[in-house]
Design an enzyme around this catalytic site. Structure first.
Site, PDB file in Angstrom:
ATOM      1  N   ASP A 137      10.938  -2.880  33.944  1.00  0.00           N
ATOM      2  CA  ASP A 137       9.601  -3.249  34.175  1.00  0.00           C
ATOM      3  C   ASP A 137       9.524  -4.083  35.425  1.00  0.00           C
ATOM      4  O   ASP A 137       8.527  -4.456  35.799  1.00  0.00           O
ATOM      5  CB  ASP A 137       9.412  -4.346  32.891  1.00  0.00           C
ATOM      6  CG  ASP A 137       8.169  -4.629  32.454  1.00  0.00           C
ATOM      7  OD1 ASP A 137       7.152  -4.109  33.258  1.00  0.00           O
ATOM      8  OD2 ASP A 137       7.990  -5.211  31.433  1.00  0.00           O
ATOM      9  N   CYS A 166       2.921  -4.657  34.694  1.00  0.00           N
ATOM     10  CA  CYS A 166       2.503  -3.400  34.283  1.00  0.00           C
ATOM     11  C   CYS A 166       1.390  -2.803  35.292  1.00  0.00           C
ATOM     12  O   CYS A 166       0.379  -3.099  35.457  1.00  0.00           O
ATOM     13  CB  CYS A 166       2.058  -3.337  32.864  1.00  0.00           C
ATOM     14  SG  CYS A 166       1.467  -1.807  32.098  1.00  0.00           S
ATOM     15  N   ASN A 179       7.512 -10.738  33.837  1.00  0.00           N
ATOM     16  CA  ASN A 179       8.115 -10.834  32.689  1.00  0.00           C
ATOM     17  C   ASN A 179       8.658 -12.433  32.670  1.00  0.00           C
ATOM     18  O   ASN A 179       8.614 -13.084  33.636  1.00  0.00           O
ATOM     19  CB  ASN A 179       9.435 -10.084  32.638  1.00  0.00           C
ATOM     20  CG  ASN A 179       8.812  -8.574  32.665  1.00  0.00           C
ATOM     21  OD1 ASN A 179       8.601  -7.926  33.414  1.00  0.00           O
ATOM     22  ND2 ASN A 179       8.783  -8.091  31.252  1.00  0.00           N
TER      23      ASN A 179
END
Length: 304
Positions: free
Chosen positions: A11, A235, A244
């Protein structure tokens, strides 16, 4: 004890403008494992034409030892992904689908029902290989296209018989728009009203609630939380999603037994070197504090 999983190599990297060389990914994975991070996500089998930073994931898998791979996860979304990952030697797979159809269509090119219908085949393959598979539910709180997600839909997927055999369930605040009361309530309902699994919380810090949401998840029963070095991430199929929650911030706040001031300092150096290579800023408050705090505080750089 809450487990911190670092997801920088998946991610964290997937929106980076610079593609990290495979050797650098391998070195980073080993450095994080050596620092004591219990579990890592080391990549994705997403199409590298659509997500270029994920190219070379299976090369990273091939370079790591079985002992190292026992602590590593790879993102997958189809039975084909699962077979390729298992053939490469990975045994911990995160099978991802979106709770909202619109995001699943944008992210995976199919509706949620189609992804869910393919899950039993994936579970069977992983179990036959002696591996572990977790059910990852993107957009568990909000969808970038349809707005708020009904918690009942999350619970329905978590209870669906086709998810039997998944050992973990990952609740993702994909957009970083949830608040602690929402996170705590959903984690609690999943813990109380769905089959017993380890609950993982995956947060983004778009509205500055990532750390508070992670702590709310832990208080409600989550046993693992995801983070990235320097709060890197986002994303590619979720417009508006921020990075994050920072691994360094999670570690400083949760104080796992593997964390010492020296280990925190190592994590800060790792994120500084990584972000410099990517041309990305650090958004970790703990990393900044390590450098800025007077050295009389034991968690500061240069403590005496």
């Amino acid at each position: 004890m809450t487990v911190i999983r670092d997801v920088t190599l998946r991610d964290g990297l997937q929106l980076a403008g610079t593609v990290l060389p495979t050797e650098a990914k391998i070195d980073l994975a080993r450095a994080l494992l050596d620092a004591g991070i219990p579990e890592l996500e080391i990549g994705s089998l997403a199409n590298p034409r659509l997500v270029p930073p994920m190219a070379g994931t299976l090369d990273v898998v091939a370079a790591l030892t079985d002992e190292e791979l026992a602590r590593c996860w790879v993102w997958v979304a189809t039975p084909g992904h699962v077979r390729r990952a298992l053939d490469a030697g990975i045994r911990n797979l995160q099978y991802c689908l979106s709770v909202s159809d619109a995001h699943n269509q944008a992210n995976l090119g199919r509706d949620t029902e189609t992804s869910l219908s393919a899950l039993p085949e994936s579970v069977e393959a992983v179990q036959a290989a002696g591996g572990r598979i977790e059910l990852c539910l993107a957009t568990s709180f909000t969808c970038p296209f349809d707005g708020p997600v009904d918690p009942g839909r999350v619970l329905a997927i978590a209870r669906d018989p086709r998810a039997e055999g998944t050992e973990d369930i990952v609740l993702c605040d994909t957009l970083g728009q949830a608040i602690p009361t929402e996170v705590g309530a959903l984690v609690r309902r999943v813990r109380e009203d769905t089959p017993a699994r380890r609950i993982v919380f995956h947060s983004h810090d778009t509205w500055g609630q990532g750390l508070a949401n992670a702590f709310a998840a832990v208080a409600a029963g989550a046993e693992m939380v995801d983070g990235t070095l320097g709060a890197l991430g986002g994303c590619p199929f979720a417009p508006g999603a921020g990075g994050n929650t920072s691994t360094e911030d999670l570690a400083f706040g949760l104080r796992p037994d593997w964390l010492t001031p020296e280990v925190l300092a190592r994590l800060v150096v790792l994120q500084e070197n990584l972000l410099a290579a990517l041309g990305e800023p650090s958004r970790s408050r703990a990393a900044a504090a390590v450098r800025a705090t007077p050295p009389v505080f034991r968690w500061a750089a240069g403590y005496r």
